[in-house]
Design a protein around this motif. Structure first.
Motif, mmCIF file in Angstrom:
data_model
loop_
_atom_site.group_PDB
_atom_site.id
_atom_site.type_symbol
_atom_site.label_atom_id
_atom_site.label_comp_id
_atom_site.label_asym_id
_atom_site.label_seq_id
_atom_site.Cartn_x
_atom_site.Cartn_y
_atom_site.Cartn_z
ATOM 1 N N VAL A 354 0.877 -1.076 -0.044
ATOM 2 C CA VAL A 354 0.059 -0.133 0.053
ATOM 3 C C VAL A 354 0.952 1.074 0.020
ATOM 4 C CG1 VAL A 354 -1.520 1.302 1.329
ATOM 5 C CG2 VAL A 354 -1.990 -1.293 1.223
ATOM 6 N N ARG A 355 1.883 1.398 0.776
ATOM 7 C CA ARG A 355 3.085 2.245 0.866
ATOM 8 C C ARG A 355 3.530 2.639 -0.501
ATOM 9 N NH1 ARG A 355 6.559 3.254 6.146
ATOM 10 N NH2 ARG A 355 7.077 4.844 4.765
ATOM 11 N N TYR A 356 3.946 1.610 -1.008
ATOM 12 C CA TYR A 356 4.719 1.639 -2.374
ATOM 13 C C TYR A 356 3.859 2.140 -3.495
ATOM 14 C CZ TYR A 356 6.476 -0.828 -6.679
ATOM 15 O OH TYR A 356 6.838 -0.988 -7.970
ATOM 16 N N ARG A 357 2.581 1.860 -3.524
ATOM 17 C CA ARG A 357 1.420 2.306 -4.448
ATOM 18 C C ARG A 357 1.265 3.844 -4.239
ATOM 19 N NH1 ARG A 357 -1.600 -3.282 -5.114
ATOM 20 N NH2 ARG A 357 -0.025 -4.221 -6.526
ATOM 21 N N SER A 358 1.309 4.242 -2.984
ATOM 22 C CA SER A 358 0.868 5.619 -2.733
ATOM 23 C C SER A 358 2.052 6.345 -2.825
ATOM 24 C CB SER A 358 0.971 5.725 -1.127
ATOM 25 O OG SER A 358 0.672 7.191 -0.701
ATOM 26 N N ALA A 359 3.399 5.741 -2.929
ATOM 27 C CA ALA A 359 4.759 6.574 -3.207
ATOM 28 C C ALA A 359 4.721 6.783 -4.950
ATOM 29 C CB ALA A 359 5.861 5.805 -3.048
ATOM 30 N N LEU A 360 4.006 5.672 -5.486
ATOM 31 C CA LEU A 360 4.182 5.821 -6.853
ATOM 32 C C LEU A 360 3.098 6.713 -7.602
ATOM 33 C CD1 LEU A 360 4.847 2.182 -7.959
ATOM 34 C CD2 LEU A 360 6.642 3.838 -8.153
ATOM 35 N N ALA A 361 2.152 6.938 -6.914
ATOM 36 C CA ALA A 361 1.168 7.678 -7.285
ATOM 37 C C ALA A 361 1.610 9.164 -7.742
ATOM 38 C CB ALA A 361 -0.007 8.251 -6.129
ATOM 39 N N GLY A 362 1.242 9.284 -8.939
ATOM 40 C CA GLY A 362 1.487 10.687 -9.644
ATOM 41 C C GLY A 362 2.907 10.751 -10.351
ATOM 42 N N ARG A 363 3.405 9.640 -10.146
ATOM 43 C CA ARG A 363 4.801 9.588 -10.747
ATOM 44 C C ARG A 363 4.922 8.578 -12.068
ATOM 45 N NH1 ARG A 363 9.607 8.986 -6.196
ATOM 46 N NH2 ARG A 363 8.526 9.453 -4.437
ATOM 47 N N ARG A 364 5.641 8.664 -13.006
ATOM 48 C CA ARG A 364 5.792 7.682 -14.003
ATOM 49 C C ARG A 364 7.191 7.094 -13.863
ATOM 50 N NH1 ARG A 364 2.473 8.249 -18.215
ATOM 51 N NH2 ARG A 364 4.200 7.287 -19.519
ATOM 52 N N VAL A 365 6.955 5.745 -13.295
ATOM 53 C CA VAL A 365 8.050 5.080 -12.964
ATOM 54 C C VAL A 365 7.942 3.547 -13.606
ATOM 55 C CG1 VAL A 365 9.155 3.777 -10.907
ATOM 56 C CG2 VAL A 365 8.513 6.230 -10.517
ATOM 57 N N LEU A 366 9.211 3.047 -14.160
ATOM 58 C CA LEU A 366 8.972 1.661 -14.649
ATOM 59 C C LEU A 366 9.952 0.827 -13.813
ATOM 60 C CD1 LEU A 366 8.913 0.094 -17.246
ATOM 61 C CD2 LEU A 366 11.089 0.817 -18.002
ATOM 62 N N VAL A 367 9.102 -0.325 -13.531
ATOM 63 C CA VAL A 367 9.556 -1.405 -12.750
ATOM 64 C C VAL A 367 10.038 -2.606 -13.395
ATOM 65 C CG1 VAL A 367 8.780 -2.734 -10.684
ATOM 66 C CG2 VAL A 367 7.946 -0.344 -10.932
ATOM 67 N N VAL A 368 11.308 -3.072 -13.215
ATOM 68 C CA VAL A 368 11.589 -4.223 -14.026
ATOM 69 C C VAL A 368 11.786 -5.268 -12.724
ATOM 70 C CG1 VAL A 368 13.494 -5.168 -15.191
ATOM 71 C CG2 VAL A 368 12.798 -3.240 -15.733
ATOM 72 N N LEU A 369 11.095 -6.367 -12.749
ATOM 73 C CA LEU A 369 11.214 -7.551 -11.823
ATOM 74 C C LEU A 369 11.883 -8.730 -12.671
ATOM 75 C CD1 LEU A 369 7.599 -6.983 -10.081
ATOM 76 C CD2 LEU A 369 9.957 -5.971 -9.647
ATOM 77 N N ASP A 370 13.115 -9.096 -12.305
ATOM 78 C CA ASP A 370 13.661 -10.148 -13.138
ATOM 79 C C ASP A 370 13.684 -11.609 -12.363
ATOM 80 O OD1 ASP A 370 15.264 -11.681 -14.937
ATOM 81 O OD2 ASP A 370 17.013 -10.618 -14.241
ATOM 82 N N GLY A 371 12.769 -12.404 -12.426
ATOM 83 C CA GLY A 371 12.780 -13.663 -11.775
ATOM 84 C C GLY A 371 12.356 -13.731 -10.288
ATOM 85 N N VAL A 372 11.571 -12.588 -9.928
ATOM 86 C CA VAL A 372 10.777 -12.242 -8.627
ATOM 87 C C VAL A 372 9.766 -13.555 -8.474
ATOM 88 C CG1 VAL A 372 9.645 -10.924 -6.976
ATOM 89 C CG2 VAL A 372 11.399 -10.135 -8.548
ATOM 90 N N ALA A 373 9.787 -14.278 -7.632
ATOM 91 C CA ALA A 373 9.080 -15.421 -7.501
ATOM 92 C C ALA A 373 7.388 -14.953 -7.459
ATOM 93 C CB ALA A 373 9.226 -16.311 -6.346
ATOM 94 N N ASP A 374 7.210 -14.003 -6.674
ATOM 95 C CA ASP A 374 6.008 -13.661 -6.456
ATOM 96 C C ASP A 374 5.773 -11.973 -6.868
ATOM 97 O OD1 ASP A 374 3.243 -13.091 -5.765
ATOM 98 O OD2 ASP A 374 3.570 -13.077 -3.705
ATOM 99 N N PRO A 375 5.469 -11.752 -8.031
ATOM 100 C CA PRO A 375 5.712 -10.266 -8.447
ATOM 101 C C PRO A 375 4.383 -9.324 -8.189
ATOM 102 C CG PRO A 375 5.125 -11.731 -10.471
ATOM 103 C CD PRO A 375 5.507 -12.336 -9.217
ATOM 104 N N GLY A 376 3.266 -10.152 -7.600
ATOM 105 C CA GLY A 376 1.967 -9.397 -7.680
ATOM 106 C C GLY A 376 2.383 -8.144 -6.635
ATOM 107 N N PRO A 377 2.622 -8.267 -5.440
ATOM 108 C CA PRO A 377 2.569 -6.992 -4.588
ATOM 109 C C PRO A 377 3.639 -5.973 -5.186
ATOM 110 C CG PRO A 377 2.968 -9.080 -3.249
ATOM 111 C CD PRO A 377 3.073 -9.236 -4.918
ATOM 112 N N LEU A 378 4.583 -6.199 -6.306
ATOM 113 C CA LEU A 378 5.488 -5.401 -6.720
ATOM 114 C C LEU A 378 5.004 -4.505 -7.911
ATOM 115 C CD1 LEU A 378 8.449 -7.851 -5.986
ATOM 116 C CD2 LEU A 378 8.075 -5.376 -4.950
ATOM 117 N N LEU A 379 3.947 -5.153 -8.517
ATOM 118 C CA LEU A 379 3.316 -4.215 -9.886
ATOM 119 C C LEU A 379 2.651 -2.958 -9.627
ATOM 120 C CD1 LEU A 379 1.850 -7.521 -11.410
ATOM 121 C CD2 LEU A 379 4.049 -6.452 -12.042
#
Length: 474
Positions: A354-379
């Motif tokens: 929740v804090r992560y998505r709040s920090a991203l709000a209003g920003r344009r950020v690209l996230v690369v997840l390479d081989g992360v077992a559970d990417p769901g919370p990081l999208l």
């Protein structure tokens, strides 16, 4: 026919300016799920889990049939039989994103954040208009189901982030008197939010209430130590020190811009088509696109993901985040720190997300997840952001993710890769041995690079020598 939908508050729909009766709560939950992804296919499985949860013991006898019934009634209520389209495995709501207040709101917030340093007054006006779109304290108020609840949490976090940006602009524009009362109320609601308290301290000081500001700082410091075992963030400490010294504090905070991508591979070959598809998806306007890369070990998924991210990084001016493996909680904490936040060690994965998505709000950020077992919370799930994911289970990606398969190279591409690393002349002397070597490597880029590196380091070897060594090892 003009349809308008509201999710920022109670779920509502208007057709030609007339309010539409959206029916019973679960029917509204189905509409909410479709509205959160207008124009995109939402699988029936996701609708079932979104309305009744993942525990099938709580499902009705025929959940798929009930979803179909709710869709039929929604078509009738909205007066447009073709509005909700049945497709393979799910349904799609055929309305433009602009007809949903959420997407107009998110676009305005993104524009405001982009302008905050260059045109602060215009950014302040845009944020005021955007936040004025909220018709209640909670999004999708009264809509049942876990999907609506997750959306509420995400939107609440984004709304708080937008409010903080606007108060920051208030102070930059000299509107500390007008902002003080609301900031005080927000500080009481968010006792551990250091950015809210930084803004409140600054507003108090600007209004001539310096003693109260320093007392509030002392209380915040004690509270953070007692509840989280943390000292205040550097920005808060520096502000308190400047207030004590009687210096004029800087009001508008510049957010960190992470740049975590590994170096691009200059000799990537045979992937132009896949890279082009992925880049077009990432640059699509609106939403938070996700590109998933899958394929066998050695196919070069990781290298391709980094290459795609470098190609598209200009579309994400607020930074790029990168993680290779790791548990979601660890990665989330690292991402939050890179975004200028300070996660507490006691935060759960859900709280960090929740804090992560709040920090991203209003920003344009690209996230690369390479081989992360559970990417769901990081999208990101935040309009304007995007993600590239490698090696994830297909079911772990959103239903509208762009899925690309990375396979072996074509023979001519394998030959070109070897030539780029070893040298055109040297590779050109032994076409038969080169073809055999590429076959032994399965035409997979990672194995081909390893073989080419061995040859490049041993100029006295022929390609046939390396083939013989491979054959001797079986």
């Amino acid at each position: 026919m003009v349809l308008e939908f509201r999710v920022l508050g109670s779920l509502r729909a208007r057709c030609e300016g007339v309010e539409v009766d959206l029916g019973r709560p679960q029917q509204r939950a189905v509409l909410a799920a479709l509205l959160l992804a207008p124009g995109q296919l939402v699988s029936t499985d996701r609708l079932v889990e979104g309305v009744w949860g993942e525990d099938d013991a709580r499902w009705p006898k025929d959940p798929v049939g009930q979803i179909g019934t709710h869709v039929h009634r929604l078509r009738r209520a909205l007066g447009a039989p073709g509005l909700v389209v049945a497709a393979a495995g799910g349904y799609r709501l055929s309305v433009p994103r602009g007809s949903v207040d959420l997407f107009r709101y998110e676009a305005a917030v993104a524009e405001a954040v982009a302008l905050r340093h260059q045109e602060p007054l215009r950014a302040w006006e845009l944020l005021g208009e955007a936040l004025g779109a909220w018709a209640g304290a909670r999004a999708l108020d009264g809509v049942p189901g876990p999907l609506a609840e997750r959306a509420r949490e995400r939107l609440a976090a984004g709304r708080l982030a937008a409010r903080k940006v606007r108060y920051d602009l208030d102070l930059a524009l000299g509107r500390h008197v007008e902002a003080l009362e609301e900031l005080g109320a927000l500080a009481a609601e968010c006792p551990l939010d250091e950015e809210v308290h930084r803004l409140h301290l600054l507003a108090l000081h600007r209004c001539g209430r310096t003693a109260q500001a320093l007392a509030e700082y002392g209380a915040l410091r004690e509270r953070l130590d007692r509840e989280l075992g943390l000292e205040p963030a550097v920005a808060v400490v520096e502000l308190a020190d400047r207030i004590r010294r009687g210096e004029a504090p800087v009001s508008l905070r510049r957010l960190p811009r992470p740049s975590q991508l590994p170096p691009d591979i200059p000799d990537l070959v045979g992937r132009a088509g896949l890279a082009g598809q992925a880049e077009r998806a990432l640059r699509a306007v609106g939403g938070s696109p996700v590109v998933g890369l899958s394929g066998p070990a050695g196919s070069g998924k990781s290298a391709l993901a980094v290459h795609i991210a470098h190609a598209a990084q200009d579309a994400f001016p607020d930074g790029q985040l990168y993680a290779s493996g790791g548990e979601p909680g660890t990665v989330l904490a690292a991402f939050l720190r890179a975004l200028g936040e300070r996660p507490a060690g006691s935060d759960t994965v859900g709280e960090l997300s929740v804090r992560y998505r709040s920090a991203l709000a209003g920003r344009r950020v690209l996230v690369v997840l390479d081989g992360v077992a559970d990417p769901g919370p990081l999208l990101p799930a935040t309009s304007g952001c995007a993600a590239v994911v490698t090696g994830a289970d297909p079911g772990a990606l959103p239903g509208d993710a762009v899925r690309l398969t990375v396979g072996a190279l074509e023979p001519h591409d394998a030959h070109e890769l070897l030539a780029r690393i070893v040298g055109v002349e040297r590779i050109g002397r032994e076409p038969a041995a080169v073809e055999e070597l590429a076959g032994l490597c399965g035409h997979l880029p990672v194995l081909l690079r390893t073989a080419a590196a061995r040859l490049a380091a041993r100029p006295w070897w022929s390609v046939a020598d390396l083939v013989t060594r491979f054959a001797e090892r079986g």
